[in-house]
Scaffold this motif. Sequence first.
Motif, PDB file in Angstrom:
ATOM      1  N   ARG A 178       0.835  -1.206   0.000  1.00  0.00           N
ATOM      2  CA  ARG A 178       0.000   0.000   0.000  1.00  0.00           C
ATOM      3  C   ARG A 178       0.868   1.254   0.000  1.00  0.00           C
ATOM      4  NH1 ARG A 178      -2.785  -0.723   5.313  1.00  0.00           N
ATOM      5  NH2 ARG A 178      -3.777   1.283   4.846  1.00  0.00           N
TER       6      ARG A 178
ATOM      7  N   GLU B 191       2.502   1.803  -3.456  1.00  0.00           N
ATOM      8  CA  GLU B 191       1.592   2.410  -4.433  1.00  0.00           C
ATOM      9  C   GLU B 191       1.307   3.869  -4.082  1.00  0.00           C
ATOM     10  OE1 GLU B 191       0.866   0.978  -7.304  1.00  0.00           O
ATOM     11  OE2 GLU B 191       2.195  -0.578  -6.540  1.00  0.00           O
ATOM     12  N   ALA B 192       1.279   4.191  -2.787  1.00  0.00           N
ATOM     13  CA  ALA B 192       1.102   5.583  -2.378  1.00  0.00           C
ATOM     14  C   ALA B 192       2.300   6.428  -2.800  1.00  0.00           C
ATOM     15  CB  ALA B 192       0.909   5.661  -0.868  1.00  0.00           C
TER      16      ALA B 192
ATOM     17  N   ALA C 240      -4.612   4.812  -0.596  1.00  0.00           N
ATOM     18  CA  ALA C 240      -3.951   3.614  -0.086  1.00  0.00           C
ATOM     19  C   ALA C 240      -4.652   3.055   1.151  1.00  0.00           C
ATOM     20  CB  ALA C 240      -2.491   3.922   0.253  1.00  0.00           C
TER      21      ALA C 240
END
Length: 285
Positions: free
Chosen positions: A65, A68-69, A86
């Motif tokens: 997460r 990807e953030a 996220a």
Amino acid sequence: MAARIEKGDAMSMVAKTLWLIETRLAAPPSLDELARVAGVSRFHLSRVFAATVGRPPMAYCRARRLTEAARALDLGLSVTEAGLAAGFESPEGFSRAFREEFGRAPSALRAGGGLAALALTTVHSLKDQTMTTLAPPSMETRGPFAVAGLRASYTEETAGEIPALWGAFAPHLAALDGAEPGVAYGVCIHDPETGAMDYMAAAWLAEGAETPNGLETLRVPGGRYAVFTHEGHISEIRRTTRAIFEDWLPRSGETPAGTPDFERYPPSFDPASGTGPVEIWIPLR
């Protein structure tokens, strides 16, 4: 004495766990949910997942997460936007988690620090070369049709990120559900020159209907198709496609048409658990 864990069983439960994590990056599942989908206890899953991937499932989920953030911040999202996307409830909680993972504040990356200095966590690849034993396909002829959805490019190494595309597409399904209720399509567009593949998480777009905002349209050609059914968990679908292209197709005497192949997810498929039959349509000349 502890039960012996067979290699195939371990790979299956880890694959199911990875699938659910990637599908739910914006709304992370609990350890209870992961264990339920994997079909084992929380303790058993944590032990096997950590041994296979290198960290426990919840720590891996958090790292994915935050990765990807970080990519979202690098693309220009604000700290608040990236954190919410996220699955973090507050900018403060997101910033604290980001510092713990990467050793710097998200605002530093937002100011131009770049991704190169961060230890990003990419999707874990299981290198599963297993092939499913196939039932004979049905031969179908169908006309052309259009789909609307989200499209992204993948390689063999990044194909594990496809569930995240489905997670991003899920909120759009309601706007497309009237054309073919409860049905979704995963369309594969292959580039024979580079070997790269575009994948589109999509749904049927009725003739003459407008494409919903944020989605793109693709017209799938009609023709003759070999239709297979994948019966296992969705995380194992590549075992079925590998058997189709590496075993059935060379022996069949058939020639692929070179147009997009696609997965058809009927109403009986459960996206929450990843179970239920999935049709795989292979275009033939």
